[in-house]
Design a protein around this motif. Sequence first.
Motif, mmCIF file in Angstrom:
data_model
loop_
_atom_site.group_PDB
_atom_site.id
_atom_site.type_symbol
_atom_site.label_atom_id
_atom_site.label_comp_id
_atom_site.label_asym_id
_atom_site.label_seq_id
_atom_site.Cartn_x
_atom_site.Cartn_y
_atom_site.Cartn_z
ATOM 1 N N ASN A 1 -47.579 30.405 -4.379
ATOM 2 C CA ASN A 1 -48.026 30.440 -2.711
ATOM 3 C C ASN A 1 -48.757 30.677 -2.681
ATOM 4 O O ASN A 1 -49.834 31.346 -2.683
ATOM 5 N N THR A 2 -49.283 30.322 -1.367
ATOM 6 C CA THR A 2 -50.343 30.586 -0.972
ATOM 7 C C THR A 2 -50.654 30.533 0.448
ATOM 8 O O THR A 2 -50.520 29.688 1.266
ATOM 9 N N GLN A 3 -51.623 31.301 0.673
ATOM 10 C CA GLN A 3 -51.650 31.000 2.521
ATOM 11 C C GLN A 3 -53.203 31.262 2.714
ATOM 12 O O GLN A 3 -53.999 32.073 2.293
ATOM 13 N N ASN A 4 -53.687 30.649 4.272
ATOM 14 C CA ASN A 4 -54.943 30.863 4.562
ATOM 15 C C ASN A 4 -54.554 31.496 6.159
ATOM 16 O O ASN A 4 -54.105 30.938 6.498
ATOM 17 N N ASP B 1 -45.687 35.625 -8.627
ATOM 18 C CA ASP B 1 -46.391 35.934 -8.971
ATOM 19 C C ASP B 1 -46.988 34.751 -8.870
ATOM 20 O O ASP B 1 -46.752 33.886 -8.457
ATOM 21 N N LYS B 2 -48.828 35.111 -9.548
ATOM 22 C CA LYS B 2 -49.238 33.389 -8.760
ATOM 23 C C LYS B 2 -49.518 33.573 -7.722
ATOM 24 O O LYS B 2 -49.940 32.171 -7.002
ATOM 25 N N ASN B 3 -49.636 34.243 -6.594
ATOM 26 C CA ASN B 3 -50.030 34.241 -5.251
ATOM 27 C C ASN B 3 -51.548 33.782 -4.537
ATOM 28 O O ASN B 3 -52.026 34.888 -5.267
ATOM 29 N N THR B 4 -51.867 33.380 -3.981
ATOM 30 C CA THR B 4 -53.336 33.434 -3.456
ATOM 31 C C THR B 4 -53.105 34.044 -1.939
ATOM 32 O O THR B 4 -52.645 33.143 -0.549
ATOM 33 N N ILE C 1 -47.831 38.389 11.275
ATOM 34 C CA ILE C 1 -47.829 39.941 10.001
ATOM 35 C C ILE C 1 -47.542 38.392 9.211
ATOM 36 O O ILE C 1 -46.199 37.376 9.628
ATOM 37 N N THR C 2 -47.170 38.662 7.602
ATOM 38 C CA THR C 2 -46.539 37.761 6.879
ATOM 39 C C THR C 2 -45.824 38.622 5.638
ATOM 40 O O THR C 2 -46.450 39.463 5.692
ATOM 41 N N THR C 3 -44.659 37.701 5.535
ATOM 42 C CA THR C 3 -43.709 38.533 4.365
ATOM 43 C C THR C 3 -43.472 37.186 3.270
ATOM 44 O O THR C 3 -43.201 36.144 4.210
ATOM 45 N N VAL C 4 -44.257 36.903 2.024
ATOM 46 C CA VAL C 4 -43.873 36.104 1.602
ATOM 47 C C VAL C 4 -43.553 36.344 -0.101
ATOM 48 O O VAL C 4 -43.594 37.199 -0.627
ATOM 49 N N ASN C 5 -42.216 35.971 0.002
ATOM 50 C CA ASN C 5 -41.604 36.021 -1.285
ATOM 51 C C ASN C 5 -40.493 35.479 -2.429
ATOM 52 O O ASN C 5 -40.761 34.366 -2.192
ATOM 53 N N ASN D 1 -45.262 27.102 -2.049
ATOM 54 C CA ASN D 1 -45.527 26.989 -0.724
ATOM 55 C C ASN D 1 -46.542 27.118 0.278
ATOM 56 O O ASN D 1 -47.650 27.715 -1.168
ATOM 57 N N GLU D 2 -47.589 26.500 1.128
ATOM 58 C CA GLU D 2 -48.545 26.160 1.682
ATOM 59 C C GLU D 2 -48.250 26.345 2.809
ATOM 60 O O GLU D 2 -48.106 25.682 3.573
ATOM 61 N N TYR D 3 -49.524 27.477 3.609
ATOM 62 C CA TYR D 3 -49.512 27.924 5.022
ATOM 63 C C TYR D 3 -50.628 28.274 5.677
ATOM 64 O O TYR D 3 -51.010 28.490 5.191
ATOM 65 N N VAL D 4 -50.667 27.726 6.827
ATOM 66 C CA VAL D 4 -52.247 28.045 7.097
ATOM 67 C C VAL D 4 -51.689 28.723 8.849
ATOM 68 O O VAL D 4 -51.132 28.276 10.307
ATOM 69 N N ALA D 5 -52.345 30.267 8.947
ATOM 70 C CA ALA D 5 -52.291 30.341 10.269
ATOM 71 C C ALA D 5 -53.778 30.808 11.022
ATOM 72 O O ALA D 5 -54.123 31.383 9.792
ATOM 73 N N THR D 6 -53.850 30.291 11.732
ATOM 74 C CA THR D 6 -55.382 30.419 13.158
ATOM 75 C C THR D 6 -55.148 30.716 14.369
ATOM 76 O O THR D 6 -54.123 30.508 14.864
ATOM 77 N N THR D 7 -56.157 32.220 14.275
ATOM 78 C CA THR D 7 -56.588 31.984 15.759
ATOM 79 C C THR D 7 -57.553 31.969 15.915
ATOM 80 O O THR D 7 -58.361 32.075 15.308
ATOM 81 N N ALA D 8 -57.935 31.483 17.095
ATOM 82 C CA ALA D 8 -59.755 31.489 17.451
ATOM 83 C C ALA D 8 -59.620 31.997 19.016
ATOM 84 O O ALA D 8 -58.670 31.675 20.324
ATOM 85 N N GLY D 9 -60.350 33.063 19.121
ATOM 86 C CA GLY D 9 -60.918 33.417 20.686
ATOM 87 C C GLY D 9 -59.678 34.945 21.113
ATOM 88 O O GLY D 9 -59.389 34.458 20.741
ATOM 89 N N GLY D 10 -60.143 35.131 21.916
ATOM 90 C CA GLY D 10 -59.341 36.312 22.693
ATOM 91 C C GLY D 10 -59.568 37.599 21.601
ATOM 92 O O GLY D 10 -60.623 37.242 21.064
ATOM 93 N N ALA D 11 -58.740 38.333 21.907
ATOM 94 C CA ALA D 11 -58.419 39.725 21.403
ATOM 95 C C ALA D 11 -57.409 40.141 21.194
ATOM 96 O O ALA D 11 -56.009 39.608 21.664
ATOM 97 N N ASN D 12 -57.519 41.298 20.001
ATOM 98 C CA ASN D 12 -56.247 42.125 19.748
ATOM 99 C C ASN D 12 -54.945 41.073 19.352
ATOM 100 O O ASN D 12 -53.897 41.092 19.494
ATOM 101 N N ASN D 13 -55.514 39.608 19.008
ATOM 102 C CA ASN D 13 -54.771 38.600 18.118
ATOM 103 C C ASN D 13 -53.524 39.958 16.778
ATOM 104 O O ASN D 13 -54.468 40.020 15.798
ATOM 105 N N SER D 14 -52.578 38.889 16.313
ATOM 106 C CA SER D 14 -51.690 39.683 15.732
ATOM 107 C C SER D 14 -51.016 38.709 14.340
ATOM 108 O O SER D 14 -50.690 37.857 15.336
#
Length: 129
Positions: A37-40, A58-61, A29-33, A14-27
């Motif tokens: 798997n690649t997360q950006n 194994d081989k997670n990024t 939380i990811t759990t990957v099993n 799996n590959e996924y992208v999570a992006t926050t831009a601007g503001g403050a106190n953004n959160s």
Amino acid sequence: NTANANINILGSDNEYVATTAGGANNSIITTVNGDTNTQNITMTGGGGNTATTTQTGDKNTVSLTSVGASNTYTLAQTGGSVNGHSITLDFNGSGNTTSITQQGTSADSIVNLKSVGSTNTFTINSNTH
């Protein structure tokens, strides 16, 4: 503005992208099993942002890009075998705190760190055997 995301992934390749831009106190939380798997994660603007990532397999990024100050990041990778884990960090800002833990058997664990700013704190625990 405050953005919060809680992402759970089960499975491999799996590959996924999570992006926050601007503001403050953004959160984020990811759990990957699973394996390979690649997360950006990109958190830009604002301060006081947090990201907590737990990868098992194994081989997670993980690739994390951060622009801003006083952010807190916790990254954990466990279960790696021959091909291990990989984390790439690209930080621009001051007063950020990052904790990295990589565990596994016979693993090739890699941490690639680029940091621009002052008073950033990085704790890296690589426990592979």
